[in-house]
Design a protein around this motif. Sequence first.
Motif, short mmCIF file in Angstrom:
data_model
loop_
_atom_site.label_atom_id
_atom_site.label_comp_id
_atom_site.label_asym_id
_atom_site.label_seq_id
_atom_site.Cartn_x
_atom_site.Cartn_y
_atom_site.Cartn_z
N PRO A 169 0.80 -1.23 0.00
CA PRO A 169 0.00 0.00 0.00
C PRO A 169 0.83 1.28 0.00
N PHE A 170 2.11 1.17 0.38
CA PHE A 170 2.98 2.35 0.37
C PHE A 170 3.11 2.94 -1.02
N TYR A 171 3.19 2.07 -2.03
CA TYR A 171 3.39 2.54 -3.40
C TYR A 171 2.05 2.96 -4.01
N THR A 172 1.63 4.16 -3.68
CA THR A 172 0.32 4.63 -4.13
C THR A 172 0.39 5.22 -5.53
N TYR A 173 -0.72 5.13 -6.22
CA TYR A 173 -0.85 5.77 -7.53
C TYR A 173 -0.78 7.29 -7.36
N ALA A 174 -1.40 7.79 -6.29
CA ALA A 174 -1.35 9.23 -6.04
C ALA A 174 0.08 9.70 -5.80
N GLY A 175 0.87 8.89 -5.11
CA GLY A 175 2.27 9.25 -4.90
C GLY A 175 3.04 9.32 -6.21
N LEU A 176 2.74 8.39 -7.11
CA LEU A 176 3.40 8.39 -8.42
C LEU A 176 3.01 9.62 -9.22
N THR A 177 1.73 9.91 -9.31
CA THR A 177 1.31 11.06 -10.12
C THR A 177 1.77 12.38 -9.50
N ALA A 178 1.89 12.41 -8.17
CA ALA A 178 2.40 13.63 -7.52
C ALA A 178 3.87 13.84 -7.84
N ALA A 179 4.59 12.76 -8.13
CA ALA A 179 6.02 12.86 -8.41
C ALA A 179 6.31 13.29 -9.84
N LEU A 180 5.33 13.20 -10.72
CA LEU A 180 5.57 13.44 -12.15
C LEU A 180 6.04 14.86 -12.44
N SER A 181 5.64 15.81 -11.62
CA SER A 181 6.03 17.20 -11.89
C SER A 181 7.53 17.42 -11.76
#
Length: 362
Positions: free
Chosen positions: A175-187
Amino acid sequence: MSRQRFIAFLTALAVAVGLAVLVPFASTASATDCAAAWSSSSVYTGGQTASYNGHNWSAKWWTQGETPGAADVWADQGGCGTSSGGTGGSTGGSSSCSYPAWVAGKSYVTGDIVQYSNGSDYIATHDNPGYDPTISTWYWSPYTCSGGGGTTPPSNGGFVVSEAQFNSMFPSRNPFYTYAGLTAALSAYPGFATTGSATVQKQEAAAFLANVSHETGGLVYIVEQNTSNYSHYCDTSQPYGCPAGQSAYYGRGPIQLSWNFNYKAAGDALGIDLLDNPNLVQTDPAVAWKTGLWYWDTQTGPGTMTPHNAMVNGAGFGETIRSINGSVECNGGNPAEVQDRVNAYENFTSILGVPAGSNLSC
């Protein structure tokens, strides 16, 4: 002289004499209006706002030169510029977007977007040491943030991989590897999965996630499992040493960032102090994903190109493996490991509905 021109005059005067520019508090804007464009030379204090890449950002504390979205000093206030009268959002033409000013002699990687002195935006099509965008058509191409001449960098929800597709790729993920965390990192790296054709963009996303899957057992492992290696990742020859402790720089995150010098380099690039706070990579999902993208977009590793360049310039998935693990796996080093990465890549491209392309192995 108007108030705006007077402020601009004082700002220019301060810069000319070497003073830091303290930006006045921005006027209150509606949820869809953009604040004044972020400036790398300006000083912002807690609560002040600026617009960047079609979003408003609020400074959490004092900051200067830390890019919104790439540094945790900034809080994303959401998209802007969608209402009439918006000034700097993502719905207008090139002049309505806010990208960092091009700097001669500064190193750029493929996918970086800059604003030239003529007011036009350009995207780096190949890595370069700061060549003039108006002269070098090999290294730079005109860019339009509205999509007319380029591809808009993704914001939350704009990734070429949907959350449903992400979940199908990693059905047993931690659960640590969230989709929201990934998309937040894209910037942090706007060229990732936005460069080239729609097919190339999806192939790059699949390639990154396939390598990530291999490194983490399907996004199951957050930290390196072999604890006996932990004390080996401190290079004491570095002048900054290992301030977080001899055993603090073990592998973490989607690419398993390791060694004190990699934590230092990634932290410097992202505007996050990872040398003193390496645990951020295992406690903050967005930071973890950013370190993976940092390696993918900027590091050649044992290869001859970054994994990002390998995918957007047609070298193929096999070259991404070489840039990550080199001779340990490639050239017959460990064909089973290579095949595991290839299997994941072919599975992910199938999920995204694009061909895998050629040169899959190394």
